[in-house]
Design an enzyme around this catalytic site. Structure first.
Site, mmCIF file in Angstrom:
data_model
loop_
_atom_site.group_PDB
_atom_site.id
_atom_site.type_symbol
_atom_site.label_atom_id
_atom_site.label_comp_id
_atom_site.label_asym_id
_atom_site.label_seq_id
_atom_site.Cartn_x
_atom_site.Cartn_y
_atom_site.Cartn_z
ATOM 1 C CE1 TYR A 132 -16.986 8.786 -17.019
ATOM 2 C CE2 TYR A 132 -15.571 9.223 -15.130
ATOM 3 C CZ TYR A 132 -16.401 8.376 -15.848
ATOM 4 O OH TYR A 132 -16.652 7.117 -15.370
ATOM 5 C CE LYS A 154 -12.127 4.763 -19.642
ATOM 6 N NZ LYS A 154 -11.944 4.924 -18.205
ATOM 7 C CG ASP A 172 -9.395 13.264 -17.293
ATOM 8 O OD1 ASP A 172 -8.629 12.620 -18.032
ATOM 9 O OD2 ASP A 172 -10.398 12.765 -16.754
ATOM 10 N NE ARG A 198 -2.307 0.885 3.722
ATOM 11 C CZ ARG A 198 -1.829 1.807 4.550
ATOM 12 N NH1 ARG A 198 -1.799 3.082 4.200
ATOM 13 N NH2 ARG A 198 -1.378 1.458 5.743
#
Length: 380
Positions: free
Chosen positions: A95, A192, A167, A42
């Site tokens: 988005y 993506k 973004d 983590r």
């Protein structure tokens, strides 16, 4: 064979939650010399660090954090600069998942948002409050492919003391690198184009200055946003072909956009590569001559017509994501922008007839033939 004699060309998958220490001195070294070794995945893992560093190099940043999704990347970016009582500006062309995060979850943390229409992004003064910290926008908007003038918007943000968070998912650093234009943070849904094969869910945020990179690392660790080793490894593998894939996506999408623009069943096409696009010249300059693999087009506002297209198409299956090597279509009203209010969708023109295409890297003649038969409503 001694493990020190093993020199793999490809980084192995460090599928471990924890790393061993020889003694207390080794543990102390971990805390005294950040980055010298690993303790708990983590807090850092060779695979997630490899991905973060690779994307940081692509974007020209000084550091990055890899996250479990693109949404986690947006969350980390916003928390880098915001706390309870702060205010965020966001491009209205955004988005739907970003809007949902801002409207619902961040409001519960005491962070408010105002949406700025695309045509007013370069005059932010009417929207700025005393507590405004940043502007969030997209290089190419989802789903209408409006292109932001990054140098101009960065100058506007700097004039008002705001941070600029971009973004860059649709554009990718192959086409555009927002940090070079003055952005403070750039983020991606690695799911993506960066990973590129529809087999990974991941995100990344890249910082322009070291202080922000350190803050991103802290947020990723404390909130547990760190990406898993396997997903990181797959993403790095995808990155190695990104330059070639984005070129192929762009070339195919340009031809598909031209075809749709001339088709009688199509009412409008939204693709920056078309000379009729309002930001065509800007997209040409910021994208180095390519315009990406995403486009949207408008059919009549009739669900039956949209359903007919989706049912007939074989090469553009209805799959609510984007940027895989295989083509797909999506429907913003029913999927990605479902969380927007009716007023927001109406203002943006997100109606039942709007269809978004993610153009893959298949032989383009096959894609064009499929679109031709899928749009031949007269034969239905």
């Amino acid at each position: 064979m001694n493990q020190s004699d093993i020199h793999p060309k490809i980084t192995p998958i460090y599928q471990t939650s924890v790393f061993k220490f020889e003694d207390l001195d080794a543990v102390q070294q971990y805390f005294d010399e950040p980055g010298s070794r690993y303790m708990y995945s983590r807090q850092g893992n060779p695979n997630s660090d490899e991905l973060a560093n690779a994307v940081s190099r692509w974007e020209g940043g000084v550091g990055a954090v890899a996250t479990g999704s693109g949404m986690a990347a947006i969350f980390a970016a916003l928390l880098t600069y915001c706390q309870a009582g702060d205010h965020v500006l966001c491009s209205a062309d955004i988005y739907g998942g970003s809007a949902a995060l801002l409207n619902t979850e961040l409001s519960r943390l005491g962070i408010t948002v105002s949406y700025v229409p695309f045509d007013e992004l370069y005059d932010l003064k009417p929207y700025i409050q005393n507590t405004t910290k940043l502007l969030l926008c997209e290089t190419m908007s989802n789903p209408l492919l409006r292109v932001v003038d990054l140098r101009r918007i960065a100058g506007e943000c700097q004039q008002h003391g705001l941070k600029l968070v971009v973004d860059n998912t649709f554009s990718t650093p192959v086409l555009t690198r927002p940090l070079a234009y003055g952005a403070d943070l750039v983020l991606h849904s690695v799911t993506k184009y960066l990973a590129g094969h529809s087999d990974v869910t991941a995100g990344v945020v890249v910082a322009r200055v070291a202080e922000d990179a350190a803050r991103l690392s802290q947020i990723g660790t404390v909130f547990g946003l760190t990406l898993s080793p396997m997903e990181s490894w797959l993403s790095v593998r995808g990155l190695k072909t990104m330059r070639l894939r984005v070129a192929a996506h762009s070339d195919n999408a340009w031809l598909v956009a031209e075809f749709l623009d001339e088709h009688p069943a199509v009412e409008a096409v939204y693709y920056p590569g078309l000379p009729t696009h309002p930001q065509h010249g800007l997209a040409l300059a910021q994208g180095g001559g390519r315009f990406g693999g995403m486009l949207s087009f408008r059919l009549p506002d009739d669900a039956a017509a949209v359903n007919a297209f989706m049912r007939r198409s074989q090469r553009f299956p209805f799959a609510p994501s984007l940027a895989g090597v295989d083509s797909s279509c999506s429907h913003p009203l029913y999927t990605s922008h479902r969380a927007l209010t009716d007023a927001q969708r109406a203002e943006l023109g997100i109606t039942v007839g709007l269809v978004r295409l993610s153009v893959g890297i298949e032989p383009v003649e096959e894609l064009l033939a499929d679109l031709a038969q899928a749009l031949d409503f007269s034969s239905q």
